[in-house]
Write a protein that holds these residues in place. Structure first.
Motif, PDB file in Angstrom:
ATOM      1  N   TYR A 387       0.854  -1.038   0.248  1.00 27.23           N
ATOM      2  CA  TYR A 387       0.245   0.115  -0.298  1.00 27.23           C
ATOM      3  C   TYR A 387       0.509   1.148   0.178  1.00 27.23           C
ATOM      4  CZ  TYR A 387      -3.604   2.908   1.329  1.00 27.23           C
ATOM      5  OH  TYR A 387      -5.075   3.820   1.563  1.00 27.23           O
ATOM      6  N   ASP A 388       0.312   2.131  -0.857  1.00 24.74           N
ATOM      7  CA  ASP A 388       1.547   3.392  -0.734  1.00 24.74           C
ATOM      8  C   ASP A 388       0.508   4.177  -0.637  1.00 24.74           C
ATOM      9  OD1 ASP A 388      -0.708   3.925  -2.704  1.00 24.74           O
ATOM     10  OD2 ASP A 388       0.933   4.053  -5.069  1.00 24.74           O
ATOM     11  N   GLY A 389      -0.513   4.291   0.240  1.00 23.48           N
ATOM     12  CA  GLY A 389      -1.025   5.476   0.653  1.00 23.48           C
ATOM     13  C   GLY A 389      -2.275   5.721  -0.016  1.00 23.48           C
ATOM     14  N   GLU A 390      -2.019   5.002  -0.944  1.00 21.56           N
ATOM     15  CA  GLU A 390      -2.969   5.219  -2.277  1.00 21.56           C
ATOM     16  C   GLU A 390      -4.454   3.909  -2.789  1.00 21.56           C
ATOM     17  OE1 GLU A 390      -2.251   8.309  -5.085  1.00 21.56           O
ATOM     18  OE2 GLU A 390      -1.751   9.584  -3.276  1.00 21.56           O
ATOM     19  N   ARG A 391      -2.737   2.973  -3.246  1.00 18.87           N
ATOM     20  CA  ARG A 391      -3.491   1.978  -4.315  1.00 18.87           C
ATOM     21  C   ARG A 391      -2.457   1.149  -3.941  1.00 18.87           C
ATOM     22  NH1 ARG A 391      -2.665   2.002  -9.435  1.00 18.87           N
ATOM     23  NH2 ARG A 391      -0.867   3.767  -9.593  1.00 18.87           N
ATOM     24  N   LYS A 392      -3.144  -0.562  -3.877  1.00 20.87           N
ATOM     25  CA  LYS A 392      -2.249  -1.144  -3.261  1.00 20.87           C
ATOM     26  C   LYS A 392      -1.776  -1.976  -4.490  1.00 20.87           C
ATOM     27  CE  LYS A 392      -4.517  -1.554   0.181  1.00 20.87           C
ATOM     28  NZ  LYS A 392      -5.870  -2.221   0.769  1.00 20.87           N
TER      29      LYS A 392
END
Ligand code: UD1
Ligand code: CA
Length: 463
Positions: A387-392
């Protein structure tokens, strides 16, 4: 042609709850689900639910049954008043109307079919189910006149002599639709609750010379109603016990049946052993010779043969193939898919992750959105950073890979077949097939450093 009407508008005052009574759960499922399941066996032309108290919540909860019709009873002035609300849908139709109580969940399909068949054979105006019980407290009493029913008197309106009667009204009826709605209008509310009582129809029909018959059920428990939380708990215990017994009869060992909790749809194969304190819920299916240790909760999951689940695991929406082993203290979240003979050990969490046959993640790992091949070893402390904080993002680990302990795999990333990742690595780029990926600070050893440190401390103290 028969129609079904389910009474579920009452406040359920004695439950002392904001939730509609019929949505309280009996052994894991809302009590009205049991009533709907039994009534489905009648193949009725229409099924209508009378809603009132918390009507919107109840309608929403029954959203999965698109064929149900609803009528609103507002205010709720008693069971006869409840039936009357269905007049716009049912008055003028012919045939049989089966009236069910949303709070009487154990009624069997057989009993319901018998009710309709006997009612139609007898050409009765009304047929009611009754039961002879040890403790009739709270129920309406059936006052007989030989084989016929003379009247029903509610517990709170009954005389001491009437209260001694142990034949109770189950609150389940078949009516001839023809005379029903005009007769309902004759019911008065001159009783202790100032309510319109449906059972008063019996006296009205009798006076009009119409036929009312009563069918005592064979198993009195089918007529048990739920009015309090204590009755709810007792009913759940009964239902769970029936499921446990059925499972044991099919060849499954329950070490401590009283602490094994099973939902209706659960199946377990023969020679499986279930240790104490296990919940098997939803559409869970477990194969043969499985061993499920204590404190495990499994929901909507499929476990194949010879699977072992060690203590204190939570498994939801997962698949586990033959001979795999899970736990202790593992968490398989939805979309976890374990290959044959694989192993997931202590404090390992999986989500939307396929772990190939024979692969192992034995200790302390998070594996999310990962596709992991066969015979892979995931070292202790491995984390897929999905998870980059927005998307998996996905992680792909091919067959035969060895991931050293305490590695982070920053997704999206692919580790090629047979590759190694050195312990303690933060992998941000793909590792090609057969390579060693190493991504950590280099180690430097300062010879004699400790002795020098001590010397320095001593000279500082002297000065
Ligand atoms: C009812 C019967 C009683 C019987 C018992 C069996 C009456 C007056 N008494 O008593 O003879 O022995 O069931 O369990 O019928 N409901 C409505 N609208 C209302 C009132 C009730 O829809 O205005 C629904 C309730 O939600 C419930 C069902 O009717 O599902 C029965 O009502 P409840 O108040 O529980 O009746 P009991 O006192 O149990
Ligand atoms: Ca009741």
């Amino acid at each position: 042609m028969c129609h079904v009407l389910i009474l579920a508008a009452g406040k359920g005052t004695r439950m002392k709850s904001a939730l509609p009574k019929v949505l309280h759960r009996v052994a894991g499922a809302p009590m009205i689900d049991y009533v709907l399941a039994a009534s489905a066996s009648l193949g009725a032309a229409t099924t209508t639910v009378v809603v009132g108290h918390q009507a919107d919540a109840l309608r929403a909860a029954l959203g999965a049954h698109p064929d149900l019709r609803f009528v609103l009873q507002e205010p709720q002035l008693g069971t006869a008043h409840a039936v009357r609300q269905a007049a716009p849908l049912l008055a003028g139709l012919g045939g049989t109307l089966v009236v069910l109580s949303g709070d009487v969940p154990l009624l069997s399909p057989d009993t319901l079919r018998t009710l309709v068949a006997r009612h139609e054979e007898a050409r009765a105006a009304a047929t009611l189910l009754t039961a002879v019980v040890d403790d009739p407290t709270g129920y309406g009493r059936v006052l007989r006149d030989g084989a016929e029913v003379a009247a029903i008197v509610e517990h709170r309106d009954a005389s001491p002599a009437e209260r001694a009667v142990r034949e109770i009204n189950a609150g389940i009826y078949a009516f001839d639709l023809g005379p029903l709605f005009p007769a309902l209008d004759e019911i008065a509310s001159d009783n202790s609750q100032q309510e319109y009582y449906l059972p008063d129809l019996v006296g009205i029909y009798r006076r009009a010379g119409r036929r009312v018959i009563a069918i005592p059920v064979e198993r009195a428990e089918e007529t048990l109603g739920i009015n309090t939380r204590a009755e709810l708990a007792a009913m759940s215990a009964r239902v769970w016990q029936q499921r446990r017994e059925a499972l044991m009869a099919s060849g499954v060992t329950l070490e401590d049946p009283a602490t094994t909790y099973l939902d209706a749809g659960v199946s377990v194969g023969p020679d499986s052993v279930i240790h104490p304190g296990v919940h098997l819920l939803g559409r869970t299916r477990i194969g043969a010779r499985a061993v499920i240790h204590g404190g495990v909760r499994i929901v909507d999951s499929e476990l194949s043969d010879d699977v072992k689940v060690l203590d204190h695991c939570v498994i939801v929406g997962a698949r586990v193939a033959d001979g795999a082993s899970v736990g202790p203290f593992a968490h398989l979240r939805p979309g976890s898919d374990l290959g044959a003979g694989s192993r997931v050990g202590n404090f390992v969490e999986l989500k939307k992750t396929h772990l190939g046959a024979g692969s192992k993640a034995s200790h302390l790992a998070y594996l999310g959105d990962a596709t992991i091949g066969e015979q892979v070893n995931i070292g202790a402390g491995t984390i897929t950073c999905n998870y980059d904080g927005e998307r998996k993002h996905p992680t792909i680990i091919e067959d035969g890979v060895f991931i050293g302990s305490d590695s982070q795999l920053v997704a999206p990333v692919r580790i090629g077949r047979g590759a190694y990742v050195a312990a303690g690595s933060s992998i941000t780029k793909d590792v090609p097939e057969g390579a060693l990926g190493i991504a950590r600070g280099r180690q430097e050893n300062k010879e004699g450093w400790a002795r020098l440190k001590k010397l320095k401390q001593m000279t500082e103290k002297k000065s």
